[in-house]
Enzyme design. Sequence first.
Site, mmCIF file in Angstrom:
data_model
loop_
_atom_site.group_PDB
_atom_site.id
_atom_site.type_symbol
_atom_site.label_atom_id
_atom_site.label_comp_id
_atom_site.label_asym_id
_atom_site.label_seq_id
_atom_site.Cartn_x
_atom_site.Cartn_y
_atom_site.Cartn_z
ATOM 1 N N ASP A 44 -3.676 2.403 -5.490
ATOM 2 C CA ASP A 44 -2.226 2.378 -4.841
ATOM 3 C C ASP A 44 -2.059 1.090 -3.993
ATOM 4 O O ASP A 44 -1.291 1.125 -3.117
ATOM 5 C CB ASP A 44 -2.038 3.752 -3.925
ATOM 6 N N GLU A 45 -2.906 0.087 -4.075
ATOM 7 C CA GLU A 45 -2.552 -1.048 -3.281
ATOM 8 C C GLU A 45 -2.809 -2.418 -4.213
ATOM 9 O O GLU A 45 -3.532 -2.592 -4.980
ATOM 10 C CB GLU A 45 -4.081 -1.300 -2.381
ATOM 11 N N ASP A 55 0.781 -1.118 0.025
ATOM 12 C CA ASP A 55 0.068 0.105 0.038
ATOM 13 C C ASP A 55 1.047 1.315 -0.046
ATOM 14 O O ASP A 55 1.735 1.478 0.909
ATOM 15 C CB ASP A 55 -0.957 0.029 1.128
HETATM 16 P P1 TTP Z 1 -5.175 5.406 0.623
HETATM 17 O O1 TTP Z 1 -4.193 4.353 0.461
HETATM 18 O O2 TTP Z 1 -6.300 4.963 1.580
HETATM 19 O O3 TTP Z 1 -4.335 6.510 1.306
HETATM 20 P P2 TTP Z 1 -3.005 7.086 1.003
HETATM 21 O O4 TTP Z 1 -2.196 6.211 0.207
HETATM 22 O O5 TTP Z 1 -3.267 8.399 0.723
HETATM 23 O O6 TTP Z 1 -2.501 7.228 2.427
HETATM 24 P P3 TTP Z 1 -2.001 5.764 3.526
HETATM 25 O O7 TTP Z 1 -0.575 6.239 3.430
HETATM 26 O O8 TTP Z 1 -2.613 5.598 4.815
HETATM 27 O O9 TTP Z 1 -2.067 4.547 2.536
HETATM 28 O O10 TTP Z 1 -5.846 5.822 -0.601
HETATM 29 C C1 TTP Z 1 -4.689 5.997 -2.150
HETATM 30 C C2 TTP Z 1 -5.221 7.151 -2.562
HETATM 31 O O11 TTP Z 1 -6.578 7.077 -3.127
HETATM 32 C C3 TTP Z 1 -4.948 8.554 -2.017
HETATM 33 O O12 TTP Z 1 -3.614 8.768 -2.039
HETATM 34 C C4 TTP Z 1 -5.788 9.242 -2.524
HETATM 35 C C5 TTP Z 1 -6.997 8.404 -2.762
HETATM 36 N N1 TTP Z 1 -8.315 8.872 -2.143
HETATM 37 C C6 TTP Z 1 -9.208 9.469 -2.402
HETATM 38 O O13 TTP Z 1 -9.244 10.219 -3.336
HETATM 39 N N2 TTP Z 1 -10.092 9.615 -1.473
HETATM 40 C C7 TTP Z 1 -10.518 8.703 -0.185
HETATM 41 O O14 TTP Z 1 -11.447 9.121 0.442
HETATM 42 C C8 TTP Z 1 -9.285 8.104 0.063
HETATM 43 C C9 TTP Z 1 -9.263 7.192 1.299
HETATM 44 C C10 TTP Z 1 -8.349 7.795 -0.787
HETATM 45 MG MG MG Z 2 -2.062 4.115 0.380
#
Ligand code: TTP
Ligand code: MG
Length: 377
Positions: A134-135, A28
């Site tokens: 992103d996962e 992730d």
């Molecule tokens: P996430 O992996 O949930 O968040 P992140 O990568 O920003 O942070 P983390 O380090 O906690 O993993 O989501 C990936 C991307 O998806 C994030 O950068 C932006 C987008 N996203 C949105 O646009 N809206 C949302 O509500 C969420 C949760 C994510």
């Molecule tokens: Mg993320």
Amino acid sequence: MLADQLPLPYNEHKRNTSMQKRIVAHFDMDAFFAAIEERDNPRFRGMPIVVGADPQRGSGRGVVSTANYAARAFGIGSAMPITRAWKLAQLAQQRGEPATIFLPGSWRRYNESSDRIMAIVKKLTPMMQQRSVDEAYADISHVGSTEAATALARKIKEEIAATEKLTCSVGIGPNKLVAKIASDFDKPDGFTIVDESAVEQFLAPLPVRAIPGIGPKTEERLKEIGVATIKDLYRQSENDLIEKFGSWGEELYRKARGLDDRPVMEEYVRKSIGEQQTFPKDVSDAGVVIQTMSEVVRSVFSLLQDKGYTGARTVVITVRFHDFETISSMHTVKETMVDSLTVEREAIRLLLPFLDMRRNPKKKPLRLVGVRLEKLE
Ligand code: TTP
Ligand code: MG
């Protein structure tokens, strides 16, 4: 015997569970959109960054997509109203913290980066499944041991860091559930290994919210019965959970034990491209709505061409009224639409009923319009 009749992924999975230890890795990316902005704009490095709607100096609409960890320290997070993020940033600045940078975001760059990252994971672990932008999960049971799995996952993490200049957090576990909880355990830039024998011990102290699928509602209802941690959940009888939550209770019972037998497999990813636009103010003027819809279509169509597609056969439009009622409407044509104008015409034809008595008898103002193209060619 039955296994022979099942589709291949199930056979694969059966073999994995019966003959060898199952090992799943979850990757992730950290603060994904914000990390890309930090990487691409050296002058922002180390500063608090929020990607999302325009805050309009505190009167903006829409939400935060994501914030980097410097901005999260101010309490800013995904899906929060942008006005609230603005306020938190102001308060932080008053305390002497640096000013927060608000950025609109650029899906094109995020998608490109995502594609390259997924290609790295896929190159090194063919049994992978992308879960979101992103996962990804990877079934790496074939390496045979937790040590070998760790080495492989490290290699992937390092290659992403070297080529993409971005960090990710990695979780390794005996299944998808535990791997995902593990990757979230030590963010950012984490690497958490949970051996099969340590699952219950690892999960016990975590809050129930650490389990994917448990949101604020389930959390609240669990609190009512005195359940805050996974250990508390573990102690509930299956019957009690089923009584309170129905079939979801059965799942909760299994999740508390770290049980999950979903196979890692390439899902059929529905390819679609879309965008939406929130109006600065709710709009009743049909001309303005149509104009905005046209702009969104043009932008989506150019994105589609950038991704190497020639056209699409399905148009889906979304309208959200001022009271947040949200409706989609779609149409599939026989001949692929290969120019923006044809798509625009279809989208507007779908939109019109929401601008008159047919689907908007109360003349509700609109808050947002969106377009998605599917059946891409
Ligand atoms: P996430 O992996 O949930 O968040 P992140 O990568 O920003 O942070 P983390 O380090 O906690 O993993 O989501 C990936 C991307 O998806 C994030 O950068 C932006 C987008 N996203 C949105 O646009 N809206 C949302 O509500 C969420 C949760 C994510
Ligand atoms: Mg993320």
